[in-house]
Scaffold this active site. Structure first.
Site, PDB file in Angstrom:
ATOM      1  N   CYS A 156       3.263  -4.890   6.677  1.00  0.00           N
ATOM      2  CA  CYS A 156       2.665  -4.158   5.526  1.00  0.00           C
ATOM      3  C   CYS A 156       4.003  -4.109   4.536  1.00  0.00           C
ATOM      4  CB  CYS A 156       1.312  -3.156   4.948  1.00  0.00           C
ATOM      5  SG  CYS A 156      -0.222  -3.889   5.614  1.00  0.00           S
TER       6      CYS A 156
ATOM      7  N   HIS B  32       0.651  -1.321  -0.239  1.00  0.00           N
ATOM      8  CA  HIS B  32      -0.108  -0.201   0.062  1.00  0.00           C
ATOM      9  C   HIS B  32       0.651   1.534   0.067  1.00  0.00           C
ATOM     10  CE1 HIS B  32       0.644   0.537   4.420  1.00  0.00           C
ATOM     11  NE2 HIS B  32       0.654  -0.198   4.845  1.00  0.00           N
TER      12      HIS B  32
END
Length: 173
Positions: A148, A126
């Protein structure tokens, strides 16, 4: 007085270098590129994008706050290691856009079970949290995610446009 002038010059030079770094234009992948494999090298903080075995783009990345070692359970703030695939695409993410990573796999589930903890999930590639895109490339200064893989907004736009659901992603130490 001379010391203040030197300090002012140093400040101006540092500011100019930071501004160039922050606002230097991003160079996107060529139109029509279809990424068919992603490789993350955690130790080098890089995401490599391949098309037909040829390296197309290298992205500098940020990782989970606890980047050494493979993710073992929910909340350990580690980025997983292993072989996965892009499981979803979200154009309306709280982090600009994202590509879902198929974590946890069977190995991850078994390891977490051995530890008596949940494996977790929701691992993504992301960008920056919505309304913080102005941070841009400075997000690379430290590992800030909960596990992430983070890019800038321009970089995730590019990767998102050229990567399909089902694309394999290999995450290496």
């Amino acid at each position: 007085m001379r010391g203040r002038k030197i300090l002012l010059v140093v400040f101006i030079v540092v500011f100019a270098v930071a501004a160039i770094y922050a606002w230097y234009p991003y160079s996107p992948m060529p139109a029509g590129t279809q990424i068919d494999k992603l490789v993350v090298q955690k130790s080098q903080r890089q995401l490599l994008a391949y098309e037909k075995g040829k390296l197309v783009k290298t992205f500098p990345i940020s990782l989970g706050r606890n980047p050494i070692g493979a993710k073992e359970f929910e909340g350990d703030k580690k980025t997983p290691e292993g072989t996965y695939f892009i499981s979803a695409k979200n154009p309306n993410s709280g982090y600009h856009k994202n590509l879902g990573v198929s974590y946890p796999n069977q190995q991850n589930l078994e390891r977490a079970k051995q530890l008596g903890k949940p494996a977790g999930g929701d691992i993504k590639i992301h960008a920056l949290r919505n309304y913080t895109g102005f941070i841009g490339r400075f997000q690379r200064c430290y590992d800030w995610t909960l596990g992430c893989i983070a890019l800038t907004n321009a970089e995730i736009d590019d990767l998102y446009a050229h990567t399909a659901v089902g694309t394999p992603i290999i995450i290496l130490p």
